[in-house]
Write an enzyme that holds these catalytic residues in place. Structure first.
Site, PDB file in Angstrom:
ATOM      1  N   GLY E  35       0.655  -1.483  -0.196  1.00 19.72           N
ATOM      2  CA  GLY E  35      -0.544   0.388  -0.229  1.00 19.72           C
ATOM      3  C   GLY E  35       0.854   1.352  -0.053  1.00 19.72           C
ATOM      4  O   GLY E  35       0.390   2.155  -0.273  1.00 19.72           O
ATOM      5  N   HIS E 127     -14.009  25.232  -3.937  1.00 20.81           N
ATOM      6  CA  HIS E 127     -15.061  24.674  -3.401  1.00 20.81           C
ATOM      7  C   HIS E 127     -15.544  26.320  -2.117  1.00 20.81           C
ATOM      8  O   HIS E 127     -17.244  25.908  -2.674  1.00 20.81           O
ATOM      9  CB  HIS E 127     -15.594  24.204  -2.077  1.00 20.81           C
ATOM     10  CG  HIS E 127     -17.104  23.052  -1.870  1.00 20.81           C
ATOM     11  ND1 HIS E 127     -18.161  23.965  -2.554  1.00 20.81           N
ATOM     12  CD2 HIS E 127     -17.393  23.540  -0.439  1.00 20.81           C
ATOM     13  CE1 HIS E 127     -19.169  23.269  -1.970  1.00 20.81           C
ATOM     14  NE2 HIS E 127     -19.234  22.975  -0.999  1.00 20.81           N
ATOM     15  N   ASP E 167     -27.967  24.724  -4.616  1.00 21.97           N
ATOM     16  CA  ASP E 167     -28.467  24.914  -3.547  1.00 21.97           C
ATOM     17  C   ASP E 167     -28.358  26.561  -2.796  1.00 21.97           C
ATOM     18  O   ASP E 167     -27.830  27.123  -3.309  1.00 21.97           O
ATOM     19  CB  ASP E 167     -28.081  24.109  -2.695  1.00 21.97           C
ATOM     20  CG  ASP E 167     -26.573  23.395  -2.985  1.00 21.97           C
ATOM     21  OD1 ASP E 167     -25.671  25.602  -2.999  1.00 21.97           O
ATOM     22  OD2 ASP E 167     -25.413  23.114  -2.652  1.00 21.97           O
ATOM     23  N   LYS E 190     -34.176  23.230   0.381  1.00 20.85           N
ATOM     24  CA  LYS E 190     -34.480  21.829   0.772  1.00 20.85           C
ATOM     25  C   LYS E 190     -35.840  22.787   1.679  1.00 20.85           C
ATOM     26  O   LYS E 190     -34.803  23.158   2.500  1.00 20.85           O
ATOM     27  CB  LYS E 190     -34.279  20.982   1.461  1.00 20.85           C
ATOM     28  CG  LYS E 190     -33.308  20.861   0.030  1.00 20.85           C
ATOM     29  CD  LYS E 190     -33.281  18.827   0.143  1.00 20.85           C
ATOM     30  CE  LYS E 190     -32.339  18.428  -1.088  1.00 20.85           C
ATOM     31  NZ  LYS E 190     -31.684  17.064  -1.287  1.00 20.85           N
ATOM     32  N   ARG E 192     -38.709  22.412   5.285  1.00 24.45           N
ATOM     33  CA  ARG E 192     -39.853  21.626   5.953  1.00 24.45           C
ATOM     34  C   ARG E 192     -40.405  21.799   5.744  1.00 24.45           C
ATOM     35  O   ARG E 192     -41.021  23.338   6.040  1.00 24.45           O
ATOM     36  CB  ARG E 192     -38.971  21.420   6.916  1.00 24.45           C
ATOM     37  CG  ARG E 192     -37.223  21.180   7.168  1.00 24.45           C
ATOM     38  CD  ARG E 192     -37.984  20.293   8.175  1.00 24.45           C
ATOM     39  NE  ARG E 192     -35.971  20.330   8.373  1.00 24.45           N
ATOM     40  CZ  ARG E 192     -35.467  20.304   9.695  1.00 24.45           C
ATOM     41  NH1 ARG E 192     -35.729  21.020  10.413  1.00 24.45           N
ATOM     42  NH2 ARG E 192     -33.674  19.859   9.317  1.00 24.45           N
ATOM     43  N   ASP E 217     -23.094  24.532 -10.751  1.00 24.09           N
ATOM     44  CA  ASP E 217     -22.642  23.943  -9.628  1.00 24.09           C
ATOM     45  C   ASP E 217     -20.386  24.418  -9.681  1.00 24.09           C
ATOM     46  O   ASP E 217     -20.369  23.535 -11.009  1.00 24.09           O
ATOM     47  CB  ASP E 217     -23.230  22.573  -8.972  1.00 24.09           C
ATOM     48  CG  ASP E 217     -23.132  22.460  -7.232  1.00 24.09           C
ATOM     49  OD1 ASP E 217     -22.601  23.579  -7.063  1.00 24.09           O
ATOM     50  OD2 ASP E 217     -24.114  22.256  -7.052  1.00 24.09           O
TER      51      ASP E 217
END
Lengths: 313, 313, 313, 313, 313, 313
Positions: E35, E127, E167, E190, E192, E217
């Site tokens: 490895g 990001h 988003d 999103k 609720r 994105d």
């Protein structure tokens, strides 16, 4: 004091906790499909003395990065002391620049561990003792030698014993086994019969004829060098041939190779986890759990670790 | 490019400058009666590529502290790059924690060198190759081996040659000499005939009878271990016995000890300065000035240093 | 809490331990023939609050390197806090770059101490107060002034007292002695009578005629500047002339120089060890053991050290 | 090479550029209403040798923070070398811990400058020479002394000159002026006539009667200590009384205080910007622009800066 | 200047070299059975300006550790500047501690890169822009936006365009696309429907009916969130629905998911390598090779990188 | 445990001490006329767990430098742990390099805080969560959200509620408020009606007609963006319009601007001190003292801070 398990050493960490009669810390590791690893500590660790157990074994890089994330998570969660317990540290092999323009990988790993915030390392049978010097933080270094030697002393022996190092690099360490076992030393070395010839032939220097032989090394991956030495020993008239290594990496084919060799028994320890049944009949696993347990207790209670070992080790 | 001499290596630095046909940099070191050392650079070094040559040999601590002050003086005088040229680094011997509660002195020295501001180290035959990893800055590591082996090849030989390491620690390195000289390897190891007995007896494992023997090591201080091995070799029937070490520290009594021993000749290099006449007849000094000169040139001109050595060294 | 002695301050460390009624820590220093120093801690120090006492006095570089090795040994042995107790720090004199291309040696030493891992420094009468700022770690700085002034107050005096600084650099500090002793201040300064002339003549500015004079300084090496000032004072009509320095380095010839001078008595402290009898009749040694003992206690018990000194010091 | 101006030193930076016949770098500083400062470099600086000129004068903290942001902006914009040119560094006064539990503010500033990424500092007449040692990066330190002394030599003088330090702390520096001007030295010191009395009376020690006096200091804020010394000098019979300081901070009321005092003329330099007319008739401003210009050129072209000053400064 | 390829970005590095008309540097990476990764530079790099191209994509941890070893190998081989070119940095996603007791993995990676010795980072569409601040070394940050927008402008459009962020986190970035494409913005969030209910329903806020939609994105792993938003857009009456992301991670199943969705076309770039044919018909790959090539050239030749992008990006 | 107040947060620190029923630590800050700040701790802090409360608000740079001096003073006074309590951190806004050649000011501040020696940061509602990653030391991050939401829940409501973020950057955070208040989300975004036109028009995307609106943000300086959004909301038919921000910076004119706007009430907290009466009728101040008090207690007693907040925050 709390002990947590990285995903490479869950069994070992659990066994240490059982030895110490404490609960394993609550945590989880998630592997995402894009290849990222994510770790989460699931209980309060503020001000605690933390031990995170994680062998840097296969898959080496995943386990190493996971370890870094654990360290960062514990430090940012305000743990007091973070001791990194690394029973096997695969990159210890990369401890020097033995050809031009390569990396000293063990130092790269040491720096990454330190910069992330670890306070101490607890490990066993590093490939070379100098690696302690790659760290500025204290390294507590354990030896499997007493566990292995005790196992051999139990058995008793009919003949003189010779401890054999498969190569010149482990010679100094092999002598420590020899002293504990009242044995002599022999060493494997590859020689080139004539100059400029590429073919190297394995020689064993030192007396082996009529003796029982114990081949020792810090780790074995494919088992190949152990087997090669065993064959030379057999040819030179050694009697019972056994082997002992601290870290049994045992990549694919290693178990078969041992099985088909003159080695009667191979001793390894549980620094690297193997699934049961995988190891076959010739391989015996000794546990270093008590050593790690006692060492962790010593670190936490500020008592001496050197008392666990015979002087001069 | 400018080369400066620390007080331990004035002759060597001067010889390197002559090899490179440049002037030695102007500087002075003052030792005050209270024990302080003071260094002064006596020419402008702003933006220059600086090499400061200073073996860390006897008096080790004075020479080491002087080196730190040189580094600081050059950096505060706005030198561009400061390469620390340390032909012999005495504290390299302190490269591990082989007993509890001691210091890893080579790492202490490495950290002090780095924190003071050195940009690079150029050295020769460190006690262990891992010491490169004690430094974060690049270390260019030279080997006296080609110089020493060339000297032996010149002589020719009547018998087979065996290269002998006085102990297990230098075995791996001895093999490199053996390969270059088409020789076999033998190794000294101290064994305890019976368990629990304190007396250790020096053994040499490997074939030596009827062979010429070359004992090799990285350095010798008192000459004692070379002489002990030579006596065993003589007893075991070795023919011509010679020895070669890179760094001839040679503390008081060492020259006599060599003179009174079965060693016919001891080769050392000029990494440590000795006054002429001091060394007696058996000791021959080979010069590593061309190696250091070429290495310094390579560093300055950004060419490869590895080209100076046979592959695989 | 454990107090250990470096080889430069064994007597002082032992006296501090006696003052605090604790045992001196068990350790040893070995000087090898090649010039290397080796240190070994001979008892468990894991988690302990360690004080290592080592003056950086003659042989300065040996004592400094030994100190670094102690720090590293304690940290790698997992000591909790390592406080470096340096009663006299010889390189404090190298606190500035007062000519081009020299080193700031006190900063080099401070960096080496810090990078090796010391947690705190306890010292006395540094050559300049700015040296505290060379360290990032806390420095607890003690003053011998109250011990020295108390000694003078005991004696009483017939005449007015003038405190004399031998040079402009110590003037500010001399004023503190003057304030404690209700004295006036005079200062030595070397002037050049005519421009471009090299010869400098020592002047003392300030009133001294008919006064008792106390020459003060932080240290004296050869005693020369104290004696020179004393001669000027005598010439200018000062009565009883005494001197007091914290650190009595006293290199070869210093005691004789003092004996043959107008100085009636020289007070020093025990920050530097001298063998008994070596100092002659004029030199009196005051002990700073209680000050160091109380300071160590304060550090260990987290009480204020400033309470040991008069305000404004 | 490019020179940029921080908002505290726009005039000085522009004058240096004119001296060097180059364009001032294009940049802007914005002060937002919430108190944040924002800096923007308006031309490519990738790989350039950058000098950012910014005195740390009133408003000290705004100017310091702006400097940090400049350093960061240059480094993140990939400038090669960033030299911080700080003609006046107000926090240099905070160079020691002269009472318990205070900060060594100059070291705090040095660390912030270094951690942000500056490669070098160029400054003038720091409050104490030890402050160079607070930095690991090279500090090039200039002296206004030759500019000031040349101005006085121009004038000629009828009487002997005495250089007067207003306090003991500047005594050593005052002596350097005295040597350059073939003058003697006198020093102000505050004494307490009787013990335990709080009132301190300013004394001047050294001969001043019938001499011309030049009071020197590194900076003056309120002018108060200069004026106090001048009054004592006048009382003790000094003739013409002048003063010279490198950094004319001159807080509110200082100009009037000087005007109403026995000081005939006060020399300052342009390390701190003042609006024209603000300074009144008694204050004369000498320019250090040529010194900074030559020093910047030396740094860029790798020539010696010490050549700009008389030896021994 | 030399460009080397890590094993994750061999194709991209080769394409950049072709764009710049230079040879790719000679090197190799070896993966051992246990490895461990081992890297070797196969040509002299002393004093060179090195660019090592390695996306931190799947297998993320192997690629990251390999990158560290490259950096160390280049620095120890005395490369001058090592620029780490990371087209995609997977752990950038771990840029905050959005729940208790987790690691900020992007900072861990940044520290490891810096401590190993990298001099600069060149990357694309991190990001979050704050990640630049995780590094002390300069980060040159590229945007795929102009490449992507140019592709869309080429096509022309029949209807109004709305740029859709899947988003709230990417909303600010989506607006930059909208400005370049003269479009409006809509955002997925999103919600609720009722408190305490666990089910979250994806809403798109902003006008989409009758408009062409471009979902943007920084990366997509499974394609799931793009597809979910596309379905809502379809339901709300959007016309032609396309998507564009810089980094097309595309884990198993992602291509099928896109193929079965209302998304007509998905644009990605070549920051992550995919084998040809693997991507299917709907996915189009734009090349960022020219952007990286120009940026590398700018870094090497010290010209501005910001000139490659429209202002305000 | 001891809590000290910096000069920006004296009222807040005192209130926290009252909440915790302990005495505020004794200390003082002095502002000198030349612009230097000086801090003094007036009681023993050796070995204590120190909390220094100082908002980095107007005057931002003075308050920041004062904080650095506090940290240094506490560390040099041998405090054990120094926790920097920064209720509002103005430079958090400078968290990215959103144009070429600017500084990432929040990272500059983080580095200065760390290099000076702080052990931990306690803060509230940083401008972006990534700023935690600018620090290596642990950051404990508090949210005003529960305090603000509880206040709104108390009131009850007649209509549906929509939480409005004034820009895309705060959208993600606004959603957290919406979830706690069972509300929907709307977001302000500035659009350019036609390409290349400079004028930007504020749009609000998401349903607002007939709903009560709560505009949320982390801070407001001039109140301008809150008021602009409120006007659009009014135009689009929102009913009752309120606003809530954690940090009410409120520069000159802000209170009037709010008073003259459609905002019925603005909620702020006491992270920044305002004199009573200054805020007018529309602004209500909620206290975060209990949150800071509990957090400090948790840090001191090693209990979890996350228990103070609803999960998922």
């Amino acid at each position: 004091m709390k002990i947590f398990a990285g995903s490479a050493s869950h069994k070992l960490a659990k066994a240490i906790c059982e030895y110490l009669k404490i609960e394993l810390g609550d945590s989880e590791t998630i592997n995402f499909s894009e290849g990222n690893i994510f770790v989460r500590i699931k209980e309060n660790v503020r001000g605690r003395d933390i031990f995170i157990v994680q062998s840097i074994c296969y898959p080496v890089n995943d386990n190493f990065m996971e370890l870094l994330f654990w360290i960062d998570a514990f430090k940012r969660a305000s743990a007091d002391q973070v001791t990194v317990v690394v029973p096997f540290f695969s990159y210890a092999k990369g401890d020097k620049k033995d050809e031009p323009r390569v990396s000293i990988r063990a130092r790269v790993c040491a720096d990454a561990i330190e910069v992330t915030g670890a306070d101490r390392v607890l490990t066993m049978d590093l490939h070379s003792p100098q690696i302690q010097g790659f760290f500025k933080i204290p390294v507590d270094h354990l030896y499997a030698l007493p566990v292995i030697c005790d196992r051999f002393k139990e058995e008793g022996m009919d003949n003189d014993l010779v401890v054999v190092s498969p190569d010149l690099g482990f010679g100094k360490q092999a002598r420590k086994y020899a002293i504990q076992l009242s044995a002599s030393v022999a060493i494997g070395t590859k020689e080139r019969p004539r100059h400029d010839e590429r073919a190297e032939i394995l020689q064993v220097i030192g007396e082996v004829e009529g003796k029982n032989a114990l081949i020792v090394d810090d780790f074995t991956i494919s088992g190949r060098s152990l087997v090669e030495v065993a064959k030379v020993l057999e040819r030179k008239g050694a009697c019972d041939i056994q082997a002992a290594v601290t870290h049994g990496v045992l990549s694919a084919g290693a178990v078969e190779r041992i099985n088909d060799s003159p080695i009667r028994k191979l001793i390894i320890t549980d620094t690297i986890e193997h699934s049961s049944g995988e190891l076959g009949e010739k391989i015996e696993v000794l546990s270093v759990v008590p050593l790690f347990g006692e060492a962790i207790l010593s670190i936490h209670e500020r008592t001496s670790i050197s008392r666990l070992f015979p002087p001069g080790l």
